[in-house]
Design a protein around this motif. Structure first.
Motif, PDB file in Angstrom:
ATOM      1  N   ALA A  84      41.193  48.592  39.825  1.00 53.19           N
ATOM      2  CA  ALA A  84      41.898  47.672  40.726  1.00 53.19           C
ATOM      3  C   ALA A  84      41.066  47.416  41.980  1.00 53.19           C
ATOM      4  O   ALA A  84      40.294  48.272  42.420  1.00 53.19           O
ATOM      5  CB  ALA A  84      43.257  48.245  41.100  1.00 53.19           C
ATOM      6  N   ILE A  85      41.284  46.248  42.545  1.00 48.90           N
ATOM      7  CA  ILE A  85      40.665  45.856  43.806  1.00 48.90           C
ATOM      8  C   ILE A  85      41.626  46.225  44.921  1.00 48.90           C
ATOM      9  O   ILE A  85      42.816  45.903  44.856  1.00 48.90           O
ATOM     10  CB  ILE A  85      40.408  44.338  43.831  1.00 48.90           C
ATOM     11  CG1 ILE A  85      39.449  43.953  42.715  1.00 48.90           C
ATOM     12  CG2 ILE A  85      39.916  43.878  45.200  1.00 48.90           C
ATOM     13  CD1 ILE A  85      39.420  42.462  42.423  1.00 48.90           C
ATOM     14  N   MET A  86      41.119  46.871  45.963  1.00 48.29           N
ATOM     15  CA  MET A  86      41.977  47.224  47.090  1.00 48.29           C
ATOM     16  C   MET A  86      42.055  46.036  48.048  1.00 48.29           C
ATOM     17  O   MET A  86      41.037  45.544  48.527  1.00 48.29           O
ATOM     18  CB  MET A  86      41.441  48.448  47.823  1.00 48.29           C
ATOM     19  CG  MET A  86      42.392  48.917  48.889  1.00 48.29           C
ATOM     20  SD  MET A  86      42.029  50.608  49.304  1.00 48.29           S
ATOM     21  CE  MET A  86      43.161  50.832  50.641  1.00 48.29           C
ATOM     22  N   HIS A  87      43.289  45.583  48.259  1.00 50.88           N
ATOM     23  CA  HIS A  87      43.499  44.452  49.169  1.00 50.88           C
ATOM     24  C   HIS A  87      44.932  44.495  49.690  1.00 50.88           C
ATOM     25  O   HIS A  87      45.875  44.694  48.931  1.00 50.88           O
ATOM     26  CB  HIS A  87      43.258  43.123  48.452  1.00 50.88           C
ATOM     27  CG  HIS A  87      43.452  41.935  49.325  1.00 50.88           C
ATOM     28  ND1 HIS A  87      42.579  41.599  50.332  1.00 50.88           N
ATOM     29  CD2 HIS A  87      44.447  41.022  49.374  1.00 50.88           C
ATOM     30  CE1 HIS A  87      43.020  40.521  50.946  1.00 50.88           C
ATOM     31  NE2 HIS A  87      44.163  40.146  50.380  1.00 50.88           N
ATOM     32  N   ASP A  88      45.079  44.305  50.984  1.00 52.81           N
ATOM     33  CA  ASP A  88      46.378  44.242  51.648  1.00 52.81           C
ATOM     34  C   ASP A  88      46.605  42.786  52.051  1.00 52.81           C
ATOM     35  O   ASP A  88      45.744  42.176  52.691  1.00 52.81           O
ATOM     36  CB  ASP A  88      46.352  45.155  52.878  1.00 52.81           C
ATOM     37  CG  ASP A  88      47.690  45.303  53.564  1.00 52.81           C
ATOM     38  OD1 ASP A  88      48.566  44.424  53.384  1.00 52.81           O
ATOM     39  OD2 ASP A  88      47.866  46.283  54.297  1.00 52.81           O
ATOM     40  N   LEU A  89      47.742  42.225  51.677  1.00 56.45           N
ATOM     41  CA  LEU A  89      48.024  40.822  51.976  1.00 56.45           C
ATOM     42  C   LEU A  89      48.112  40.521  53.467  1.00 56.45           C
ATOM     43  O   LEU A  89      48.083  39.352  53.848  1.00 56.45           O
ATOM     44  CB  LEU A  89      49.300  40.374  51.259  1.00 56.45           C
ATOM     45  CG  LEU A  89      49.183  40.285  49.738  1.00 56.45           C
ATOM     46  CD1 LEU A  89      50.535  39.931  49.130  1.00 56.45           C
ATOM     47  CD2 LEU A  89      48.126  39.293  49.313  1.00 56.45           C
ATOM     48  N   VAL A  90      48.191  41.530  54.315  1.00 56.52           N
ATOM     49  CA  VAL A  90      48.148  41.263  55.760  1.00 56.52           C
ATOM     50  C   VAL A  90      46.765  40.730  56.161  1.00 56.52           C
ATOM     51  O   VAL A  90      46.615  40.126  57.210  1.00 56.52           O
ATOM     52  CB  VAL A  90      48.516  42.502  56.622  1.00 56.52           C
ATOM     53  CG1 VAL A  90      49.884  43.036  56.268  1.00 56.52           C
ATOM     54  CG2 VAL A  90      47.472  43.584  56.536  1.00 56.52           C
ATOM     55  N   ASN A  91      45.755  40.947  55.311  1.00 60.67           N
ATOM     56  CA  ASN A  91      44.394  40.480  55.582  1.00 60.67           C
ATOM     57  C   ASN A  91      44.097  39.123  54.965  1.00 60.67           C
ATOM     58  O   ASN A  91      42.977  38.639  55.067  1.00 60.67           O
ATOM     59  CB  ASN A  91      43.381  41.512  55.073  1.00 60.67           C
ATOM     60  CG  ASN A  91      43.536  42.827  55.792  1.00 60.67           C
ATOM     61  OD1 ASN A  91      43.706  42.863  56.994  1.00 60.67           O
ATOM     62  ND2 ASN A  91      43.508  43.910  55.047  1.00 60.67           N
ATOM     63  N   GLY A  92      45.080  38.519  54.311  1.00 54.26           N
ATOM     64  CA  GLY A  92      44.889  37.209  53.696  1.00 54.26           C
ATOM     65  C   GLY A  92      45.261  37.233  52.230  1.00 54.26           C
ATOM     66  O   GLY A  92      45.549  38.285  51.658  1.00 54.26           O
ATOM     67  N   PRO A  93      45.243  36.048  51.604  1.00 57.32           N
ATOM     68  CA  PRO A  93      45.657  35.951  50.202  1.00 57.32           C
ATOM     69  C   PRO A  93      44.566  36.444  49.249  1.00 57.32           C
ATOM     70  O   PRO A  93      43.412  36.622  49.631  1.00 57.32           O
ATOM     71  CB  PRO A  93      45.896  34.458  50.011  1.00 57.32           C
ATOM     72  CG  PRO A  93      44.991  33.813  50.998  1.00 57.32           C
ATOM     73  CD  PRO A  93      44.943  34.750  52.193  1.00 57.32           C
ATOM     74  N   VAL A  94      44.957  36.607  48.008  1.00 57.42           N
ATOM     75  CA  VAL A  94      44.016  36.875  46.924  1.00 57.42           C
ATOM     76  C   VAL A  94      43.525  35.523  46.419  1.00 57.42           C
ATOM     77  O   VAL A  94      44.324  34.598  46.229  1.00 57.42           O
ATOM     78  CB  VAL A  94      44.714  37.649  45.784  1.00 57.42           C
ATOM     79  CG1 VAL A  94      43.793  37.809  44.587  1.00 57.42           C
ATOM     80  CG2 VAL A  94      45.216  38.998  46.282  1.00 57.42           C
ATOM     81  N   HIS A  95      42.227  35.405  46.214  1.00 57.38           N
ATOM     82  CA  HIS A  95      41.643  34.152  45.730  1.00 57.38           C
ATOM     83  C   HIS A  95      41.137  34.350  44.308  1.00 57.38           C
ATOM     84  O   HIS A  95      40.175  35.088  44.084  1.00 57.38           O
ATOM     85  CB  HIS A  95      40.485  33.702  46.629  1.00 57.38           C
ATOM     86  CG  HIS A  95      40.912  33.425  48.030  1.00 57.38           C
ATOM     87  ND1 HIS A  95      41.579  32.276  48.391  1.00 57.38           N
ATOM     88  CD2 HIS A  95      40.776  34.152  49.159  1.00 57.38           C
ATOM     89  CE1 HIS A  95      41.838  32.313  49.697  1.00 57.38           C
ATOM     90  NE2 HIS A  95      41.356  33.436  50.177  1.00 57.38           N
ATOM     91  N   THR A  96      41.797  33.717  43.363  1.00 60.60           N
ATOM     92  CA  THR A  96      41.399  33.751  41.956  1.00 60.60           C
ATOM     93  C   THR A  96      42.078  32.597  41.256  1.00 60.60           C
ATOM     94  O   THR A  96      42.778  31.814  41.896  1.00 60.60           O
ATOM     95  CB  THR A  96      41.773  35.116  41.305  1.00 60.60           C
ATOM     96  OG1 THR A  96      41.176  35.185  40.010  1.00 60.60           O
ATOM     97  CG2 THR A  96      43.268  35.318  41.202  1.00 60.60           C
ATOM     98  N   ARG A  97      41.895  32.470  39.961  1.00 60.31           N
ATOM     99  CA  ARG A  97      42.584  31.472  39.142  1.00 60.31           C
ATOM    100  C   ARG A  97      42.980  32.162  37.854  1.00 60.31           C
ATOM    101  O   ARG A  97      42.115  32.667  37.133  1.00 60.31           O
ATOM    102  CB  ARG A  97      41.658  30.305  38.808  1.00 60.31           C
ATOM    103  CG  ARG A  97      41.879  28.975  39.446  1.00 60.31           C
ATOM    104  CD  ARG A  97      43.183  28.670  39.758  1.00 60.31           C
ATOM    105  NE  ARG A  97      43.719  27.501  40.296  1.00 60.31           N
ATOM    106  CZ  ARG A  97      44.911  27.509  40.869  1.00 60.31           C
ATOM    107  NH1 ARG A  97      45.602  28.593  41.003  1.00 60.31           N
ATOM    108  NH2 ARG A  97      45.438  26.424  41.334  1.00 60.31           N
TER     109      ARG A  97
END
Length: 148
Positions: A84-97
């Motif tokens: 998994a990729i570590m990402h918190d939505l407080v830092n912005g959206p996830v960019h993918t399709r």
């Protein structure tokens, strides 16, 4: 079934991320629903937004789908069944399709000021399969949304 005896993963430094059951939430493991959605809508790729310990991502991968798993809790990243990729939505959206955004028991943890990050992340898919809690609700409900 009860949550009482299940060990939870909660990080006190990031309470806005909520938490999860360490081995996976038995109430949100739904292979029959996932199989139906995959078959019915011709799903080839999935964003598992808030992937927890990776049970759903791992299932999707075993079904031959391309999977992007995104999670905010570092313990979940470290112990995940699926990378998994570590990402918190407080830092912005996830960019993918992707074809499908799978988002279980996440949205109730998103503060209103970060709703744009959540919505932009959800809109990366053609379809959204999401469960969420509502105020005062002990059980969790499910809904399907079509994003175009």
């Amino acid at each position: 079934m009860s949550y009482k005896s299940l060990v939870k993963n909660i990080n006190v430094d990031t309470p806005h991320l909520g938490g999860n059951v360490k081995v996976g939430d038995p109430y949100t493991y739904c292979p029959s629903v996932w199989d139906y959605v995959i078959s019915r809508f011709g799903i080839d790729s999935v964003l598992d937004l808030g992937s927890g310990c990776g049970n759903a991502s791992h299932y999707f991968c075993r079904k031959g789908l391309k999977v992007v798993a995104v999670e905010g809790l570092s313990d979940n990243i470290r112990l995940s069944l699926y990378p998994a990729i570590m990402h918190d939505l407080v830092n912005g959206p996830v960019h993918t399709r992707v074809d499908l955004v799978h988002c279980q028991e996440v949205v109730e943890h998103i503060e209103e000021k970060y709703i744009d990050s959540l919505l932009a992340s959800l809109l990366t898919g053609k379809f959204v399969l999401m469960t969420h809690a509502v105020p005062g609700q002990n059980a969790y409900g499910a809904c399907w949304l079509h994003a175009s």
